[in-house]
Design a protein around this motif. Structure first.
Motif, PDB file in Angstrom:
ATOM      1  N   ASP A   1       8.791  -0.907  11.001  1.00 25.73           N
ATOM      2  CA  ASP A   1       7.702   0.545  11.454  1.00 25.73           C
ATOM      3  C   ASP A   1       7.894   0.692   9.956  1.00 25.73           C
ATOM      4  O   ASP A   1       6.581   2.457   9.559  1.00 25.73           O
ATOM      5  N   LEU A   2       8.372   0.378   8.452  1.00 21.81           N
ATOM      6  CA  LEU A   2       8.372   1.263   8.052  1.00 21.81           C
ATOM      7  C   LEU A   2       6.638   1.595   7.249  1.00 21.81           C
ATOM      8  O   LEU A   2       6.759   0.145   6.967  1.00 21.81           O
ATOM      9  N   PRO A   3       6.775   2.358   6.043  1.00 22.23           N
ATOM     10  CA  PRO A   3       5.375   2.222   5.644  1.00 22.23           C
ATOM     11  C   PRO A   3       5.458   1.506   3.964  1.00 22.23           C
ATOM     12  O   PRO A   3       6.981   1.973   4.079  1.00 22.23           O
ATOM     13  N   PHE A   4       4.403   1.530   3.484  1.00 19.87           N
ATOM     14  CA  PHE A   4       5.958   0.923   1.697  1.00 19.87           C
ATOM     15  C   PHE A   4       5.978   2.125   1.850  1.00 19.87           C
ATOM     16  O   PHE A   4       5.229   3.339   1.885  1.00 19.87           O
ATOM     17  N   TYR A   5       6.973   2.609   0.923  1.00 23.38           N
ATOM     18  CA  TYR A   5       7.397   3.123   0.075  1.00 23.38           C
ATOM     19  C   TYR A   5       6.317   4.535  -0.845  1.00 23.38           C
ATOM     20  O   TYR A   5       5.806   3.400  -2.164  1.00 23.38           O
ATOM     21  N   ASP A   6       6.810   5.008  -1.475  1.00 28.40           N
ATOM     22  CA  ASP A   6       6.021   6.234  -2.149  1.00 28.40           C
ATOM     23  C   ASP A   6       6.995   6.983  -2.707  1.00 28.40           C
ATOM     24  O   ASP A   6       7.383   8.599  -1.611  1.00 28.40           O
TER      25      ASP A   6
END
Ligand SMILES: Cc1cc2nc3c(=O)[nH]c(=O)nc-3n(C[C@H](O)[C@H](O)[C@H](O)COP(=O)(O)O)c2cc1C
Length: 186
Positions: free
Chosen positions: A42-47
């Motif tokens: 469920d993690l989004p792309f890291y930013d």
């Protein structure tokens, strides 16, 4: 009680690496170990713009790693490296700067593939990442698991004795590795 988190490097529903990872806890001979699967799908792309205010899902991911004494990573090889989803999860764990989740955290890695490289290239890349994180990473036994669907029963049990023995060697060495290098053990 030693707590070990298991991370599967694939989010595929039919992941063969998850199928293999699922049998590991049952092959551990040390009864003073608790295994927990640590999930990152469920993690989004890291930013890095989010470093100052991590989303809750990323805080939960880092906390889940903090809550275990050591980690086993079971990963496929995609395009001669680790899957992008696993790299993304590791990037979240590595930040914010100075708060890396894997610093000092003992890790054991293995992978399963139907292909002839058997995840060797991916595991080398993963070792480089974990070295950068200062995670004590188990050197042996290297486990390049050659997956065969016919070795598993319909209930997910591994019925091939030779293959079970490979996984038992790995998980028991991983437990010993975590116990040796865990900085804090409840
Ligand atoms: C995008 C992609 C790249 C792949 N690249 C490799 C590879 O470099 N080496 C390999 O052994 N298998 C490769 N494979 C085959 C995987 O080993 C196979 O799909 C396996 O089921 C992946 O593990 P999983 O089911 O746990 O995700 C690749 C598969 C995909 C989808």
């Amino acid at each position: 009680m030693t707590r070990i988190g298991i991370i599967v490097g694939s989010i595929a529903e039919a992941s063969i690496n998850r199928q293999v990872a699922n049998v590991l806890p049952g092959l551990a001979t040390d009864e003073d170990v608790e295994f927990t699967f640590l999930e990152f799908k469920d993690l989004p792309f890291y930013d890095y713009a989010l470093d100052a205010d991590y989303p809750q899902v990323a805080r939960d991911w880092k906390q889940a790693i903090a809550d275990v004494d050591g980690v086993i990573i079971v990963t496929p090889e995609y395009s001669r490296s680790i899957p992008g989803v696993l790299k993304n999860a590791l990037d979240w764990a590595a930040r914010p700067w100075g708060q890396g989740s894997f610093a000092g955290k003992p890790v054991a890695i293995m992978g399963a593939s139907i292909g002839s490289t058997a995840t060797a290239a991916a595991q080398q890349h993963l070792r480089a990442i974990l070295g950068h994180y200062d995670a004590p990473t188990m050197g042996q036994p290297e486990t390049f698991f050659h997956y065969r669907a016919d070795a598993f029963g319909a209930d997910g049990t591994l019925q091939d004795e030779a293959q079970a023995s490979i996984l038992a060697n790995f998980v028991n060495a991983a437990v010993a590795h975590v116990k040796q290098f865990a900085r804090v053990s409840a």
